[in-house]
Structure formats: C-alpha cells, structure tokens
Design a protein around this motif. Structure first.
Motif, PDB file in Angstrom:
ATOM      1  N   VAL A   1      -1.244  -4.069 -19.220  1.00  0.00           N
ATOM      2  CA  VAL A   1      -1.139  -2.609 -19.339  1.00  0.00           C
ATOM      3  C   VAL A   1      -2.520  -1.966 -19.231  1.00  0.00           C
ATOM      4  CG1 VAL A   1      -0.568  -0.722 -20.920  1.00  0.00           C
ATOM      5  CG2 VAL A   1       0.978  -2.677 -20.702  1.00  0.00           C
ATOM      6  N   LYS A   2      -3.493  -2.600 -19.836  1.00  0.00           N
ATOM      7  CA  LYS A   2      -4.846  -2.046 -19.859  1.00  0.00           C
ATOM      8  C   LYS A   2      -5.531  -2.134 -18.503  1.00  0.00           C
ATOM      9  CE  LYS A   2      -9.249  -2.522 -22.333  1.00  0.00           C
ATOM     10  NZ  LYS A   2      -9.981  -3.270 -23.397  1.00  0.00           N
ATOM     11  N   ARG A   3      -5.273  -3.223 -17.773  1.00  0.00           N
ATOM     12  CA  ARG A   3      -6.043  -3.487 -16.555  1.00  0.00           C
ATOM     13  C   ARG A   3      -5.312  -3.164 -15.255  1.00  0.00           C
ATOM     14  NH1 ARG A   3      -9.040  -9.268 -17.944  1.00  0.00           N
ATOM     15  NH2 ARG A   3     -10.004  -8.591 -19.914  1.00  0.00           N
ATOM     16  N   PHE A   4      -4.028  -2.831 -15.333  1.00  0.00           N
ATOM     17  CA  PHE A   4      -3.300  -2.539 -14.096  1.00  0.00           C
ATOM     18  C   PHE A   4      -3.932  -1.339 -13.401  1.00  0.00           C
ATOM     19  CE2 PHE A   4       0.077  -0.440 -11.652  1.00  0.00           C
ATOM     20  CZ  PHE A   4       0.505  -1.504 -10.874  1.00  0.00           C
ATOM     21  N   ASN A   5      -4.327  -1.548 -12.161  1.00  0.00           N
ATOM     22  CA  ASN A   5      -5.023  -0.500 -11.412  1.00  0.00           C
ATOM     23  C   ASN A   5      -4.642  -0.599  -9.943  1.00  0.00           C
ATOM     24  OD1 ASN A   5      -7.290   0.642  -9.734  1.00  0.00           O
ATOM     25  ND2 ASN A   5      -7.989   1.266 -11.773  1.00  0.00           N
ATOM     26  N   ARG A   6      -3.974   0.431  -9.448  1.00  0.00           N
ATOM     27  CA  ARG A   6      -3.496   0.387  -8.064  1.00  0.00           C
ATOM     28  C   ARG A   6      -4.638   0.378  -7.053  1.00  0.00           C
ATOM     29  NH1 ARG A   6       0.020   5.558  -7.181  1.00  0.00           N
ATOM     30  NH2 ARG A   6       0.457   5.328  -9.376  1.00  0.00           N
ATOM     31  N   ASP A   7      -5.735   1.047  -7.371  1.00  0.00           N
ATOM     32  CA  ASP A   7      -6.861   1.092  -6.437  1.00  0.00           C
ATOM     33  C   ASP A   7      -7.437  -0.299  -6.193  1.00  0.00           C
ATOM     34  OD1 ASP A   7      -6.644   3.836  -6.207  1.00  0.00           O
ATOM     35  OD2 ASP A   7      -7.987   4.208  -7.901  1.00  0.00           O
ATOM     36  N   ARG A   8      -7.507  -1.093  -7.261  1.00  0.00           N
ATOM     37  CA  ARG A   8      -8.032  -2.447  -7.127  1.00  0.00           C
ATOM     38  C   ARG A   8      -7.099  -3.302  -6.280  1.00  0.00           C
ATOM     39  NH1 ARG A   8      -8.318  -4.885 -12.623  1.00  0.00           N
ATOM     40  NH2 ARG A   8      -9.793  -3.176 -12.923  1.00  0.00           N
TER      41      ARG A   8
ATOM     42  N   ARG B   1       1.623   3.605 -14.936  1.00  0.00           N
ATOM     43  CA  ARG B   1       2.556   3.075 -15.927  1.00  0.00           C
ATOM     44  C   ARG B   1       3.958   2.906 -15.337  1.00  0.00           C
ATOM     45  NH1 ARG B   1       1.959   3.024 -21.377  1.00  0.00           N
ATOM     46  NH2 ARG B   1      -0.220   2.729 -20.777  1.00  0.00           N
ATOM     47  N   GLU B   2       4.386   3.871 -14.523  1.00  0.00           N
ATOM     48  CA  GLU B   2       5.706   3.762 -13.886  1.00  0.00           C
ATOM     49  C   GLU B   2       5.745   2.596 -12.906  1.00  0.00           C
ATOM     50  OE1 GLU B   2       7.082   8.478 -13.987  1.00  0.00           O
ATOM     51  OE2 GLU B   2       5.906   7.692 -12.304  1.00  0.00           O
ATOM     52  N   LEU B   3       4.671   2.430 -12.147  1.00  0.00           N
ATOM     53  CA  LEU B   3       4.594   1.292 -11.229  1.00  0.00           C
ATOM     54  C   LEU B   3       4.606  -0.027 -11.986  1.00  0.00           C
ATOM     55  CD1 LEU B   3       1.967   2.437  -8.567  1.00  0.00           C
ATOM     56  CD2 LEU B   3       4.349   1.829  -8.140  1.00  0.00           C
TER      57      LEU B   3
ATOM     58  N   THR C   1       7.481  -4.879 -13.394  1.00  0.00           N
ATOM     59  CA  THR C   1       7.878  -5.792 -14.470  1.00  0.00           C
ATOM     60  C   THR C   1       9.390  -5.960 -14.523  1.00  0.00           C
ATOM     61  OG1 THR C   1       5.936  -5.150 -15.778  1.00  0.00           O
ATOM     62  CG2 THR C   1       7.748  -6.217 -16.947  1.00  0.00           C
ATOM     63  N   LEU C   2      10.107  -4.849 -14.450  1.00  0.00           N
ATOM     64  CA  LEU C   2      11.569  -4.902 -14.537  1.00  0.00           C
ATOM     65  C   LEU C   2      12.189  -5.656 -13.364  1.00  0.00           C
ATOM     66  CD1 LEU C   2      12.362  -1.274 -15.765  1.00  0.00           C
ATOM     67  CD2 LEU C   2      12.569  -3.393 -17.077  1.00  0.00           C
ATOM     68  N   SER C   3      11.550  -5.600 -12.201  1.00  0.00           N
ATOM     69  CA  SER C   3      12.107  -6.290 -11.032  1.00  0.00           C
ATOM     70  C   SER C   3      12.158  -7.795 -11.243  1.00  0.00           C
ATOM     71  CB  SER C   3      11.282  -5.974  -9.781  1.00  0.00           C
ATOM     72  OG  SER C   3       9.983  -6.537  -9.874  1.00  0.00           O
TER      73      SER C   3
ATOM     74  N   GLU D   1       0.796  -1.223   0.000  1.00  0.00           N
ATOM     75  CA  GLU D   1       0.000   0.000   0.000  1.00  0.00           C
ATOM     76  C   GLU D   1       0.831   1.277   0.000  1.00  0.00           C
ATOM     77  OE1 GLU D   1      -0.616  -2.658   1.589  1.00  0.00           O
ATOM     78  OE2 GLU D   1      -2.724  -3.217   1.417  1.00  0.00           O
ATOM     79  N   PRO D   2       1.897   1.380   0.839  1.00  0.00           N
ATOM     80  CA  PRO D   2       2.687   2.616   0.817  1.00  0.00           C
ATOM     81  C   PRO D   2       3.273   2.928  -0.554  1.00  0.00           C
ATOM     82  CG  PRO D   2       3.189   1.335   2.774  1.00  0.00           C
ATOM     83  CD  PRO D   2       2.343   0.464   1.906  1.00  0.00           C
ATOM     84  N   LEU D   3       3.718   1.880  -1.267  1.00  0.00           N
ATOM     85  CA  LEU D   3       4.288   2.108  -2.589  1.00  0.00           C
ATOM     86  C   LEU D   3       3.215   2.542  -3.578  1.00  0.00           C
ATOM     87  CD1 LEU D   3       6.625   1.966  -4.598  1.00  0.00           C
ATOM     88  CD2 LEU D   3       6.112  -0.457  -4.922  1.00  0.00           C
ATOM     89  N   LEU D   4       2.064   1.886  -3.515  1.00  0.00           N
ATOM     90  CA  LEU D   4       0.998   2.212  -4.458  1.00  0.00           C
ATOM     91  C   LEU D   4       0.406   3.599  -4.205  1.00  0.00           C
ATOM     92  CD1 LEU D   4      -0.883  -1.209  -4.667  1.00  0.00           C
ATOM     93  CD2 LEU D   4       0.767  -0.266  -6.274  1.00  0.00           C
ATOM     94  N   CYS D   5       0.618   4.115  -3.018  1.00  0.00           N
ATOM     95  CA  CYS D   5       0.080   5.440  -2.689  1.00  0.00           C
ATOM     96  C   CYS D   5       1.064   6.570  -3.005  1.00  0.00           C
ATOM     97  CB  CYS D   5      -0.305   5.493  -1.210  1.00  0.00           C
ATOM     98  SG  CYS D   5      -1.727   4.450  -0.802  1.00  0.00           S
ATOM     99  N   THR D   6       2.213   6.249  -3.554  1.00  0.00           N
ATOM    100  CA  THR D   6       3.185   7.270  -3.939  1.00  0.00           C
ATOM    101  C   THR D   6       2.698   7.998  -5.188  1.00  0.00           C
ATOM    102  OG1 THR D   6       4.400   5.711  -5.324  1.00  0.00           O
ATOM    103  CG2 THR D   6       5.085   5.898  -3.019  1.00  0.00           C
ATOM    104  N   PRO D   7       3.289   9.155  -5.513  1.00  0.00           N
ATOM    105  CA  PRO D   7       2.840   9.918  -6.686  1.00  0.00           C
ATOM    106  C   PRO D   7       3.272   9.329  -8.027  1.00  0.00           C
ATOM    107  CG  PRO D   7       4.666  11.033  -5.610  1.00  0.00           C
ATOM    108  CD  PRO D   7       4.266   9.904  -4.704  1.00  0.00           C
TER     109      PRO D   7
END
Length: 253
Positions: free
Chosen positions: A241-248, A106-108, A113-115, A96-102
């Motif tokens: 790419v289309k469905r990635f959603n941090r809120d979900r 797409r960057e997330l 993916t790169l990790s 959650e802390p990471l997903l709540c960053t600015p």
C-alpha cells in the motif's frame, strides 16, 4: 447497481489473465488438482483397505494433511494472476493504458489485488466443499462413518492461513512489480511463500505418539503457521500500500 472501480479493474484483469494460456491452465489445473489429490489421498485407503487398524491410522494422518493441500493449491492461481496482471501486462504493453486512467493509486491497487484474491478464495472454498462431500460419499458407500474432511484443524488453517498467504503472495507481486521485468521472475519470487503452508503438512507425522497422530501437535503447528502467515500478510500488504506507484511501473522497461 454500478460496480465499484476496483471491481471493474479486477474483472478486466481476470478476463485478460484468462486469455493467457498458461494462466488459464494454471487456474483450472490447480483448482482441480488440489481437491482431486486430497480425495485420492484419503479415499484410496478406504476403497482398498488393509486392516481396520491400519486404515484408521492412515486416515488419521491423511485427513489433517487435506487442509494444507487445499490451501497450497489455492495460492498458485493467485501468484499466476498477480504476476500476469502486474508484470505480464507490461511485457504485452497493455499495462500503461490502464495505469494512465484517472483511477487513483488506491483503486488500482485494490483492483489488482481483487483480481487474484477472489478467484483463489473461490478455488479454496469450493475445493474444500467438494472434498467434504465426495470423501463422505465414499465413506458411506464403503461402510465407514462420516467424518469431517478436512478436520477442524484443517478448516482452521484453510480459513485463516489460506487467505493470509494468498494476500501475501499478491502483495509480494505488487512490491516486486517495479523491480522485475519478466513474469517468471515475479512468479518464482512470490511462489516461494507457499513454503510457509508446507509446515503443517508434516505435523501429523512428526507429532505421532505410539503410532497415533497427536491432535494437539497438529493444532499447535496450524496456529503457529497462521500467526506466521498473518504477520507476513500485514507486513507485505502494508508495504504494498505504501510503495505502490504507477509512475514507477510505467517507467520500468
């Protein structure tokens, strides 16, 4: 030069993944096991030969399999890292802390993916180089001519289907990250994609003609496998790419 935001996310994810014991063991173990098995599989028939004819026949079967073996064992670390990065972090309340960053979605997405992608590709390419060097050292020591191990068909598979399946495994983890609650569920689901890379494993045996491996059959199977892998990669990555959603991802408990 400052690192890009996705790369910073990837580095943070990888550091966190390496703190999880089973992920660390999986990365190190699979990274070593693939090349080790390929080297043993090929070298044992050189070190303990039977007849020259039988040795040549066995090498003709085993060498094409080496590429598949290396590709398979490079996908497993990707599934471990991706599952831990997307689902495991939520279990540990560190997502959650990471997903709540600015950061943007797409960057997330690229960071996550790169990790997984970078370590797995490193394992794949480094393992291939190790197998090439060690097997040929053994060939020279035991009086056999140097050979390309993996062979050209195997290298083609490694450089095409290998990365495609790795990215597919990561994409599947992204797609299911909002639907599963446990790491093992994500790992089992995405790990099933490895079955695609098992297809070329049997080509040297199935395609034998009069006791001689059929090179054309091996190439055909490897090309078909690559096309399947590329199709899966394009479809799953496009959906990810289309469905990635941090809120979900945050809302799932």
């Amino acid at each position: 030069m400052a690192r890009s935001k996705p790369m910073l996310v990837a580095m943070a994810d990888l550091r966190m993944a390496m703190q999880v014991r089973y992920v660390k063991l999986g990365i190190v173990g699979m990274g070593a096991l693939g090349p080790l098995m390929a080297i043993i599989m090929i070298s044992v028939f050189v070190i303990f030969p039977t007849t020259e004819e039988e040795t040549s026949l066995i090498l003709g079967i085993m060498i094409p399999m080496a590429g598949t073996l290396l590709a398979v064992f490079s996908v497993i670390p990707a599934t471990l890292i991706a599952a831990n990065s997307l689902v495991g972090e939520r279990e540990q309340d560190t997502l959650e802390p990471l997903l709540c960053t600015p950061l943007t979605d797409r960057e997330l997405l690229w960071g996550k993916t790169l990790s997984s992608l970078i370590p797995s590709l490193t394992i794949l390419l480094a393992g291939t180089a190790v197998v090439m060097i060690v097997t040929n050292v053994i060939f020279v020591l035991y009086g056999r001519p140097m050979m390309l191990v993996p062979d050209l068909a195997g290298l083609f598979l490694i450089l095409t289907a290998g990365p495609a399946i790795i990215l597919t495994a990561v994409s599947i983890n992204i797609l299911i990250s909002g639907k599963v609650k446990r790491v093992y569920e994500a790992y089992q689901t995405s790990g099933a994609i490895i079955l695609v890379l098992m297809i070329p494993m049997f080509a040297p045996i199935i395609g034998m003609e009069s006791g001689i491996p059929n090179t054309s059959m091996v190439w055909t199977v490897n090309i078909v496998t690559t096309l399947i892998a590329a199709t899966l990669m394009i479809v799953t990555w496009s959906l990810a790419v289309k469905r990635f959603n941090r809120d979900r991802m945050i809302s799932l408990r």
